[in-house]
Design a protein around this motif. Structure first.
Motif, short mmCIF file in Angstrom:
data_model
loop_
_atom_site.label_atom_id
_atom_site.label_comp_id
_atom_site.label_asym_id
_atom_site.label_seq_id
_atom_site.Cartn_x
_atom_site.Cartn_y
_atom_site.Cartn_z
N ASP A 264 -90.45 -130.96 -28.14
CA ASP A 264 -91.76 -130.76 -27.34
C ASP A 264 -92.35 -132.40 -27.49
OD1 ASP A 264 -91.85 -131.55 -30.38
OD2 ASP A 264 -93.28 -130.02 -30.85
N LEU A 265 -91.62 -133.35 -26.97
CA LEU A 265 -92.11 -134.83 -26.91
C LEU A 265 -93.36 -134.93 -25.87
CD1 LEU A 265 -91.57 -137.76 -27.44
CD2 LEU A 265 -90.04 -137.90 -25.63
N ILE A 266 -93.00 -134.10 -24.78
CA ILE A 266 -94.33 -134.44 -23.89
C ILE A 266 -95.47 -133.60 -24.27
CG2 ILE A 266 -95.19 -133.56 -21.64
CD1 ILE A 266 -92.94 -135.68 -21.22
N GLN B 10 -101.71 -136.29 -28.62
CA GLN B 10 -101.94 -137.47 -29.64
C GLN B 10 -102.12 -139.03 -28.49
OE1 GLN B 10 -102.96 -137.00 -32.15
NE2 GLN B 10 -101.48 -135.62 -33.42
N HIS B 11 -102.43 -138.78 -27.24
CA HIS B 11 -102.26 -139.90 -26.71
C HIS B 11 -103.55 -140.83 -26.94
CE1 HIS B 11 -105.74 -138.78 -23.96
NE2 HIS B 11 -105.36 -137.74 -23.98
N SER B 12 -104.39 -140.37 -27.28
CA SER B 12 -105.66 -141.32 -27.65
C SER B 12 -105.48 -141.95 -29.06
CB SER B 12 -106.81 -140.78 -27.85
OG SER B 12 -106.98 -139.65 -28.64
N HIS B 13 -104.36 -141.73 -29.76
CA HIS B 13 -104.18 -142.12 -30.92
C HIS B 13 -102.85 -143.22 -30.87
CE1 HIS B 13 -107.04 -139.86 -33.31
NE2 HIS B 13 -106.70 -138.67 -32.64
N ILE B 14 -102.13 -143.18 -29.91
CA ILE B 14 -100.94 -143.74 -29.62
C ILE B 14 -101.20 -145.01 -29.13
CG2 ILE B 14 -98.58 -144.01 -28.46
CD1 ILE B 14 -98.79 -141.19 -28.06
N GLY C 292 -80.37 -143.73 -19.55
CA GLY C 292 -80.31 -142.97 -18.34
C GLY C 292 -79.03 -142.00 -18.88
N THR C 293 -78.36 -142.33 -19.87
CA THR C 293 -77.03 -141.56 -20.23
C THR C 293 -77.31 -140.63 -21.23
OG1 THR C 293 -76.29 -143.18 -21.59
CG2 THR C 293 -75.61 -143.41 -19.42
N GLY C 294 -78.44 -140.51 -21.84
CA GLY C 294 -79.03 -139.79 -23.08
C GLY C 294 -79.70 -138.57 -22.79
N ASP C 295 -80.42 -138.05 -23.80
CA ASP C 295 -81.09 -136.78 -23.64
C ASP C 295 -82.72 -137.03 -23.53
OD1 ASP C 295 -78.85 -135.09 -23.51
OD2 ASP C 295 -78.85 -135.42 -25.77
N THR C 296 -83.29 -138.39 -23.78
CA THR C 296 -84.49 -138.72 -23.94
C THR C 296 -85.12 -138.66 -22.45
OG1 THR C 296 -84.17 -139.89 -25.98
CG2 THR C 296 -86.24 -140.44 -24.93
N PRO C 297 -86.16 -138.04 -22.35
CA PRO C 297 -86.89 -138.01 -21.00
C PRO C 297 -87.47 -139.35 -20.82
CG PRO C 297 -88.14 -136.58 -22.54
CD PRO C 297 -86.87 -137.31 -23.31
N ILE C 298 -87.06 -140.59 -20.63
CA ILE C 298 -87.83 -141.56 -20.28
C ILE C 298 -88.55 -141.85 -19.15
CG2 ILE C 298 -87.84 -144.24 -20.50
CD1 ILE C 298 -85.08 -144.17 -21.96
N GLY C 299 -87.94 -141.11 -18.09
CA GLY C 299 -88.77 -141.29 -16.92
C GLY C 299 -89.86 -140.49 -16.71
#
Length: 342
Positions: free
Chosen positions: A257-259, A265-269, A290-297
């Motif tokens: 649930d990263l997104i 919490q965007h106002s606290h980041i 780009g080779t892992g599972d983190t949705p950076i884009g």
């Protein structure tokens, strides 16, 4: 004709100067070539970098660190303590840190130290304690002018410092050291200091209240102990307590649930460490972007779409490929961000 000839000569000279710049020679992305100054604001999203990314390079001075940052094309950073504090004249350590870490790692792994190793560890710890006291005394008295000088040096080169991370905010640090760290951060132009979350509610309360006193926000970083409500207590304790989210560690902890966390919490980041890690099912590796599972884009596009104003901080932690170096790899990370935000 005269004006046209002068224009052509000046244009040719400008093009030649750009082609010979260090950035061009290193194959840096086009987005960072702007009057030979770094520019990592990409379509409304500030891409930054923590100077920890350059830890393997031999020269860790403030001047060399600025050179690395500029070569990468980064225009905003989270500055580690060592470059700034050494510039300001902090006493140098006289004990073997590497050996202390080696012995400590052996103990944490469940191995028993030999009698000689136990004696060695006791001596190193005594030296470390004495050094910590020396540093605390220095921090309590040091003038802020060197930090103001660093700020000007970096700003004049096109680099702003949005966060400062010295080892001054732990539970073993004195109040004078904590105050020093916040004053130094302000002198550097930072909006917040960063530290590992201490997992101690009394300490986050103390830091938040001191942040209120010194006008400095305190952003807590997390590793795989991060959860959706990891920061809730600290955020409730003080308006100066905030988040230094690490998206890669969050994914490696197995959270899907990263997104949703960022949306809530965007106002606290205040800043967000950006790296690519795998889920537990895939081994939790720190891998090339780009080779892992983190949705950076997807996260970068979310920041762009919703116009969140916190920087995405490149943190280079994957193993550097043979024949490459931290500068080249940070450049690749920046290019990844450019393509994601195109």
């Amino acid at each position: 004709m005269k004006n046209r000839r002068e224009f052509l000569i000046k244009s040719a000279m400008g093009a030649a100067a750009l082609s010979l710049s260090p950035l061009a020679l290193r194959g840096a992305p086009a987005i960072i070539r702007k009057y030979n100054r770094p520019d990592s604001m990409i379509n409304g999203v500030q891409i930054g970098c923590i100077t920890y990314s350059f830890r393997s390079l031999p020269d860790q001075s403030a001047e060399a660190t600025l050179k690395y940052v500029k070569e990468c094309g980064i225009s905003a950073i989270e500055l580690m303590g060592d470059p700034a504090e050494s510039f300001a004249g902090m006493p140098q350590s006289n004990f073997d840190r590497r050996r202390m870490f080696q012995l400590g790692r052996k103990m944490r792994g469940g191995e028993e130290l030999t009698a000689d190793e136990q004696k060695e560890m006791a001596e190193i710890r005594a030296q470390s304690d004495a050094y910590s006291k020396e540093v605390a005394e220095w921090r309590a008295k040091v003038d802020m002018k060197p930090f103001e000088t660093i700020r000007k040096m970096y700003n004049d080169a096109g680099v702003s410092i949005y966060a400062f991370k010295p080892s001054a905010f732990g539970m073993s640090n004195t109040d004078a050291e904590i105050a020093y760290g916040m004053r130094a951060a302000k002198a550097l132009g930072a909006s917040h200091v960063t530290l590992e979350h201490p997992s101690n509610d009394a300490h986050t309360l103390k830091l938040g209240k001191m942040g209120e006193q010194y006008g400095m926000s305190v952003a807590y970083h997390g590793h795989e102990q991060q959860t959706f409500d990891f920061w809730d207590t600290a955020l409730e304790q003080s308006p100066r307590n905030a988040m230094n989210l690490d998206m890669g560690h969050y994914i490696a902890a197995g959270h899907p649930d990263l997104i949703q966390l960022i949306e809530k919490q965007h106002s606290h980041i205040l800043s967000m460490h950006t790296k690519d890690r795998q889920t537990p099912e895939h081994g939790k590796g720190n891998v090339v972007w780009g080779t892992g599972d983190t949705p950076i884009g997807d996260v970068l596009k979310l920041i762009q779409k919703n116009k969140y104003n916190f920087p995405a901080t490149i943190e280079l932690e994957y193993q550097i490929p043979e024949g490459s170096d931290p500068i080249k790899e940070v450049q690749k990370c920046l290019e990844f961000c450019q393509k994601s935000l195109a």
